[in-house]
Write an enzyme that holds these catalytic residues in place. Structure first.
Site, PDB file in Angstrom:
ATOM      1  N   ASP A 145       0.804  -1.227   0.000  1.00 54.51           N
ATOM      2  CA  ASP A 145       0.000   0.000   0.000  1.00 54.51           C
ATOM      3  C   ASP A 145       0.836   1.275   0.000  1.00 54.51           C
ATOM      4  OD1 ASP A 145      -2.265  -1.627   0.133  1.00 54.51           O
ATOM      5  OD2 ASP A 145      -2.200  -1.683   2.324  1.00 54.51           O
TER       6      ASP A 145
ATOM      7  N   LYS B 291       1.919   2.119  -5.146  1.00 61.00           N
ATOM      8  CA  LYS B 291       2.434   1.534  -6.406  1.00 61.00           C
ATOM      9  C   LYS B 291       1.476   1.800  -7.564  1.00 61.00           C
ATOM     10  CE  LYS B 291       2.389  -2.423  -4.327  1.00 61.00           C
ATOM     11  NZ  LYS B 291       2.111  -1.972  -2.943  1.00 61.00           N
TER      12      LYS B 291
ATOM     13  N   GLN C  41       2.006  -5.906  -3.278  1.00 66.84           N
ATOM     14  CA  GLN C  41       2.517  -6.027  -1.911  1.00 66.84           C
ATOM     15  C   GLN C  41       3.825  -5.229  -1.754  1.00 66.84           C
ATOM     16  OE1 GLN C  41       1.541  -9.422  -3.437  1.00 66.84           O
ATOM     17  NE2 GLN C  41      -0.438  -8.546  -2.894  1.00 66.84           N
TER      18      GLN C  41
ATOM     19  N   GLY D 233      -4.539  -4.149  -3.797  1.00 70.77           N
ATOM     20  CA  GLY D 233      -5.530  -3.101  -4.032  1.00 70.77           C
ATOM     21  C   GLY D 233      -4.757  -1.861  -4.419  1.00 70.77           C
ATOM     22  N   HIS D 234      -4.769  -1.538  -5.701  1.00 67.19           N
ATOM     23  CA  HIS D 234      -3.970  -0.419  -6.201  1.00 67.19           C
ATOM     24  C   HIS D 234      -4.892   0.728  -6.614  1.00 67.19           C
ATOM     25  CE1 HIS D 234      -0.312  -3.195  -7.184  1.00 67.19           C
ATOM     26  NE2 HIS D 234      -0.708  -3.263  -5.931  1.00 67.19           N
TER      27      HIS D 234
END
Ligand code: GDP
Ligand code: IMO
Ligand code: MG
Length: 427
Positions: free
Chosen positions: A14, A17, A223, A41-42
């Site tokens: 988080d 990225k 990650q 979750g981007h």
């Protein structure tokens, strides 16, 4: 000369990225996700719109860009279809997506087992995202995994599913869960195969042809290095390696084609899930950072744990991934904090150390040693050049560079694509 850059999270995930991949993706021909699955979750924000991608690469908003979900990923077919539907529903229709025929499939039994293993661990649970990631990678290495290409051959898929289900149903029953029915699972996954068939191909061959064509390729990690199954805070990690070293294996291209890695790093630290976190804080400042930075998980909505910047862990992550430059993210969140702290070493059992111990038990005993820096009061979200930053903010950036010996190429001062200060062009 075709540019190739790996975007790597150098903390516990988080870090931003998604924002940086989308930002740099403006100059890319290809964007490739090389590991992980929909545990990621981007978040990407532009033109007043906010998107949260899970499996789909963050180059998807640039119409000319080829987006590849490579062989190193674990892919949940209905989740990908849902993601595609959501994108289309919001008007994102002009995109190019390619899914590796060699990527592992996340099956419903993986999700059930993920939950059951966590329940077995009780208060020692990892705090996984519950997306079946660990069990899917375990099956890949146990050689009972199903791959995306297998789904396209109905007879072969039946054989692979039959083999896997024999073992998996025994495991489910041992854990007190009901076995899954072959026929309904088979039919369900054949229907997903039909929907995803247009995207599934040999992505390593595609990448190879892009290299021959001298294309600009961005590799998007999920990650972060501290969640790496080899080099992270084991066992409180994910089940793949987000490091730059994962790229050749996870995409099918030779290591010689990758030269540069950009480390994505928050100006402080967050972690979701359990595990050691030496610089964790739970005071008013933590609360302030959580609210100002909206530090709640993109995938699970869990409040993220908050801590000061940990340069011991950061140096560990940068060394392992061969980070050439850093991007400092969420820098705006630190405004209005009187005194900022940066951890430069740990005290472990009375000894001063500057490395990350290998065991959870030792990491838990590490006490952070801090330097303190004065904060700044100004709102910096509108600033676009380094020169305009308050002197204390500049000093904070220079301190990170001095401690890590790595140049900070980019500073992010807000979630939007435009809220980005560029000090050096890296892609
Ligand atoms: P990722 O998993 O590394 O892509 O990061 P996430 O998207 O899970 O979390 C990063 C969060 O910070 C998202 O909500 C982003 O929109 C947001 N974000 C990214 N960069 C900045 C920034 O510079 N400032 C602020 N305030 N938010 C940012
Ligand atoms: P992005 O790409 C933050 C964490 C989980 C848990 C551990 C194992 O958005 O940075 P898993 O479901 O992978 O078996 O969970 O890893 N985790 C993440 N934390 N960001 C992520 O992805 C994460 N993906 C997994 O919270 O502690
Ligand atoms: Mg995330």
């Amino acid at each position: 000369m075709g540019k190739r850059l790996v975007v790597v999270g150098v903390q516990w995930g988080d870090e931003g990225k998604g924002k940086m991949t989308d930002f740099l993706g403006q100059h890319a021909n290809v964007v490739v996700r090389y590991q992980g699955g929909n545990n990621a979750g981007h978040t990407i924000t532009f033109d007043g719109q906010k998107f949260a991608l899970q499996s789909i690469p963050s180059g998807i908003f640039h119409s000319g860009v080829k987006n590849i979900m490579a062989n190193g990923m674990v892919i949940n077919p209905p989740a990908v279809l849902k993601e595609l539907e959501a994108l289309r529903g919001r008007g994102i229709t002009d995109f190019q997506l390619f899914i590796s025929d060699r990527a592992a499939v996340v099956m419903p039994y993986h999700l059930l087992l993920d939950g059951a293993y966590e329940a077995q661990k009780g208060d020692k649970k990892i705090g996984t995202t519950g997306k079946g990631i660990g069990p899917a990678y375990a099956d890949k290495y146990s050689r009972i995994g199903i791959r995306m290409g297998d789904l396209l051959d109905a007879d072969y898929f039946a054989e692979r599913l039959g083999n896997a289900l024999t073992v998996k149903n025994m495991e489910l029953q041992m854990l007190g869960l009901s076995p899954l029915d072959f026929e309904s699972l088979y039919q369900e996954y054949l229907s997903y195969a039909k929907a995803l068939r247009p995207y599934i191909c040999d992505t390593a061959a595609l990448l190879h042809s892009e290299i021959v064509a001298d294309s600009h390729i961005l590799f998007e990690g999920a990650q972060g290095v501290m969640l790496c199954v080899d080099h992270g805070t084991y066992p409180f990690v994910t089940s793949s390696s987000p490091t730059a070293a994962s790229v050749p294996l996870g995409t099918g291209i030779a290591p010689k084609h990758i030269k540069y890695a950009l480390g994505i790093c928050k100006a402080y630290t967050t972690r979701v899930g359990s595990g050691a976190f030496p610089t964790e804080i739970e005071d008013d400042t933590a609360h302030y950072i959580r609210e100002r930075g909206h530090e709640y998980g993109t995938v699970t909505g869990r409040p993220r744990r908050i801590g000061w910047l940990d340069v011991v862990a950061l140096k560990h992550a940068c060394r392992i991934s061969g980070i050439n430059w850093l991007a400092i993210m969420l820098f705006d969140v630190l405004s209005e904090i009187k005194t900022l702290k940066i951890c430069t070493a740990y005290e472990l059992d009375g000894e001063i150390i500057d490395y990350v111990p290998s065991t959870f038990s030792a990491c838990q005993r590490c006490r952070p040693i801090y330097i303190e820096l004065p904060g700044w009061q100004e709102d910096i979200t509108g600033i676009r050049t380094f020169q305009e930053l308050p002197s204390q903010a500049k000093a904070y950036i220079h301190t990170i560079e001095k401690l890590t010996q790595i140049r900070i190429a980019t500073i992010s001062v807000g979630p939007d694509r435009t809220q980005t200060i560029i000090r050096r062009t890296v892609f």
